[in-house]
Design a protein around this motif. Structure first.
Motif, PDB file in Angstrom:
ATOM      1  N   THR A 109       0.828  -1.208   0.000  1.00 20.80           N
ATOM      2  CA  THR A 109       0.000   0.000   0.000  1.00 20.80           C
ATOM      3  C   THR A 109       0.862   1.258   0.000  1.00 20.80           C
ATOM      4  O   THR A 109       0.516   2.247  -0.650  1.00 20.80           O
ATOM      5  CB  THR A 109      -0.970   0.020   1.190  1.00 20.80           C
ATOM      6  OG1 THR A 109      -0.253  -0.191   2.414  1.00 20.80           O
ATOM      7  CG2 THR A 109      -2.037  -1.044   1.042  1.00 20.80           C
ATOM      8  N   VAL A 123      -6.350   4.256   2.221  1.00 19.25           N
ATOM      9  CA  VAL A 123      -6.128   2.927   2.798  1.00 19.25           C
ATOM     10  C   VAL A 123      -6.885   2.820   4.112  1.00 19.25           C
ATOM     11  O   VAL A 123      -6.843   3.740   4.941  1.00 19.25           O
ATOM     12  CB  VAL A 123      -4.621   2.679   3.064  1.00 19.25           C
ATOM     13  CG1 VAL A 123      -4.397   1.295   3.670  1.00 19.25           C
ATOM     14  CG2 VAL A 123      -3.816   2.862   1.786  1.00 19.25           C
ATOM     15  N   LEU A 152      -1.077   9.016   8.721  1.00 17.63           N
ATOM     16  CA  LEU A 152      -1.928   7.933   9.213  1.00 17.63           C
ATOM     17  C   LEU A 152      -2.457   8.282  10.593  1.00 17.63           C
ATOM     18  O   LEU A 152      -1.925   9.155  11.280  1.00 17.63           O
ATOM     19  CB  LEU A 152      -1.165   6.610   9.253  1.00 17.63           C
ATOM     20  CG  LEU A 152       0.074   6.493  10.146  1.00 17.63           C
ATOM     21  CD1 LEU A 152      -0.287   6.030  11.541  1.00 17.63           C
ATOM     22  CD2 LEU A 152       1.084   5.542   9.522  1.00 17.63           C
ATOM     23  N   VAL A 176      -3.959   7.021   5.562  1.00 21.73           N
ATOM     24  CA  VAL A 176      -4.136   5.654   6.064  1.00 21.73           C
ATOM     25  C   VAL A 176      -4.929   5.695   7.367  1.00 21.73           C
ATOM     26  O   VAL A 176      -4.554   6.390   8.313  1.00 21.73           O
ATOM     27  CB  VAL A 176      -2.769   4.961   6.315  1.00 21.73           C
ATOM     28  CG1 VAL A 176      -2.979   3.525   6.791  1.00 21.73           C
ATOM     29  CG2 VAL A 176      -1.913   4.996   5.049  1.00 21.73           C
TER      30      VAL A 176
END
Length: 433
Positions: A109, A123, A152, A176
């Motif tokens: 990813t 993601v 993220l 993410v």
């Protein structure tokens, strides 16, 4: 739909039915910076394959981070699955514990993710426990070392709901999303978390995640909020014939990396014994083992929160360097104890099966099933906490009644192994690394 109240608890899958985990009161910012104190371990093994990571044609920044970690050769599952994942294929991936499944979806990813794309997040990664979510975030952080623009964040129960709302609204560029299904499903239902642009949908420990209908329903809420066209990747060490049809509902024409023989799932480098003993004799036997064996770190598994509390308290009060972890603890306390054990500040961990899947503690070389596992999947995941990265290890299961005998017999039948009675004299070179 009205927003959830901050005091409303999101129970995670691993939490016992009769346990409610209080909301954490600690102001814990679970973004990139909150992960800095984590000691990060690469999930993988040195492979006998001649392929190198450089042969996978990865981004220079990603390859450099892998090389910084000291790894040159991908494991078998990585060599087979990363190229398929990078091509955008759906995956159903099964491999032994400790053989690098996490790195498959983290590396693939990060390879495909474009942080300059304004349509985010790209993601989403679902995991069954907070500890696994935290560990997975640490892996992403490790391998995005030279990709600083990738962002993220973590989302799970046990912290105030309003903090998650603020996090999402203040960070529209999040690439993410990592979390447990309960909290993420709530954020989706309340229209706080928008997943219209997700390109990669990952379920780790998918057999556990999809087994129960309520957990599967939460995942479906999240899944249905994502585009129909996306990559789906499912991972676990154990994928039964019963769970496979459910997995197939989430994927389209997937690449399947499966173990066709259960005997191949067992960890041959872990010496496995059992002890026939009465319930009353367990504690004395355990104390003798702790006092006489040489070990790096030990995990002792029990079947209930009450048993963990009892045994953990006894060891701690008798000055053994031990901690315990179970679902009855507040989230921040669980993560603190996890880190205490991971950093080698404590050498003994008493745990329920909250700690039985996916947790990577490199120094653990002995696992003791103080309470016999209920089934063969549980047994495999437990002993897989020892002997990580193809290191040697010892696993001992205490058997105290007829049900324990049946359960251990089922383990031996399924994995085609012979678990012998523990000998009077143990050869410590069998698990010393």
């Amino acid at each position: 739909m009205a927003l959830m109240q901050a005091s409303e608890e999101i129970l995670d899958y691993e939490d016992a039915d009769d346990v409610v985990v209080p909301n954490g009161k600690h102001d814990h910012n679970l973004d990139d910076h909150a992960l800095d104190y984590m000691q990060e371990d690469y999930v993988g093994e040195a492979s006998v394959h001649t392929a190198e990571f450089k042969d996978l044609m990865l981004k220079p920044e990603l390859l450099r981070a892998i090389q910084d970690a000291g790894f040159k050769h991908p494991s078998e599952v990585q060599a087979n699955c990363i190229p398929k994942a990078v091509l955008g294929m759906d995956l159903v991936c099964q491999a032994k514990s400790g053989f690098g499944k996490t790195a498959v979806f983290v590396i693939s990813t990060l390879q495909e993710l474009d942080p300059s794309d304004p349509n985010q997040p790209s993601v989403i990664v679902l995991l069954p426990t907070r500890e696994l979510a935290f560990q997975t975030a640490a892996q992403f952080k490790r391998f995005k070392k030279y990709l600083p623009s990738i962002t993220l964040s973590l989302f799970f129960g046990g912290i105030a709901y309003e903090k998650d709302i603020t996090n999402i609204r203040n960070r529209p560029d999040l690439n993410v999303i990592i979390g447990t299904p309960g909290r993420l499903a709530a954020l989706v239902r309340d229209k706080i978390l928008k997943l219209d642009h997700v390109k990669h949908f990952i379920i780790d420990e998918c057999d556990k995640m999809l087994h129960q209908e309520d957990m599967r329903a939460q995942i479906k809420v999240i899944f249905d909020a994502t585009p129909a066209k996306k990559q789906v990747m499912l991972f676990s060490a154990t994928l039964s014939k019963k769970i496979m049809p459910i997995c197939e509902e989430f994927v389209q024409d997937p690449y399947r990396h499966l173990v066709d023989d259960c005997a191949k799932l067992t960890l041959k480098h872990i010496v496995q014994y059992y002890v026939k003993i009465t319930e009353a004799g367990k504690l004395e036997w355990l104390i003798h083992i702790l006092d006489t064996l040489e070990y790096n770190q030990i995990i002792i598994f029990v079947n209930t929160v009450d048993r963990a509390q009892m045994l953990g308290t006894h060891l701690f009060e008798n000055n053994y360097p031990s901690v315990m972890i179970h679902s009855g603890m507040e989230q921040i306390e669980r993560l603190a104890r996890y880190q205490q054990f991971k950093s080698f500040s404590s050498r003994i961990m008493v745990a329920t099966d909250l700690f039985g899947r996916g947790m990577d503690i490199e120094r653990v070389n002995i696992v003791i099933n103080y309470d016999c596992p209920f089934n063969s999947d549980q047994y495999l995941h437990r002993i897989g906490r020892g002997g990580r990265f193809n290191r040697k290890g010892l696993a001992v299961t205490l058997v105290s009644d007829e049900n324990d005998c049946k359960n251990l017999s089922a383990v031996q039948d399924r994995f085609d192994i012979d678990i012998a009675p523990i000998p009077d004299e143990l050869d410590e070179t069998l698990w010393a690394n």
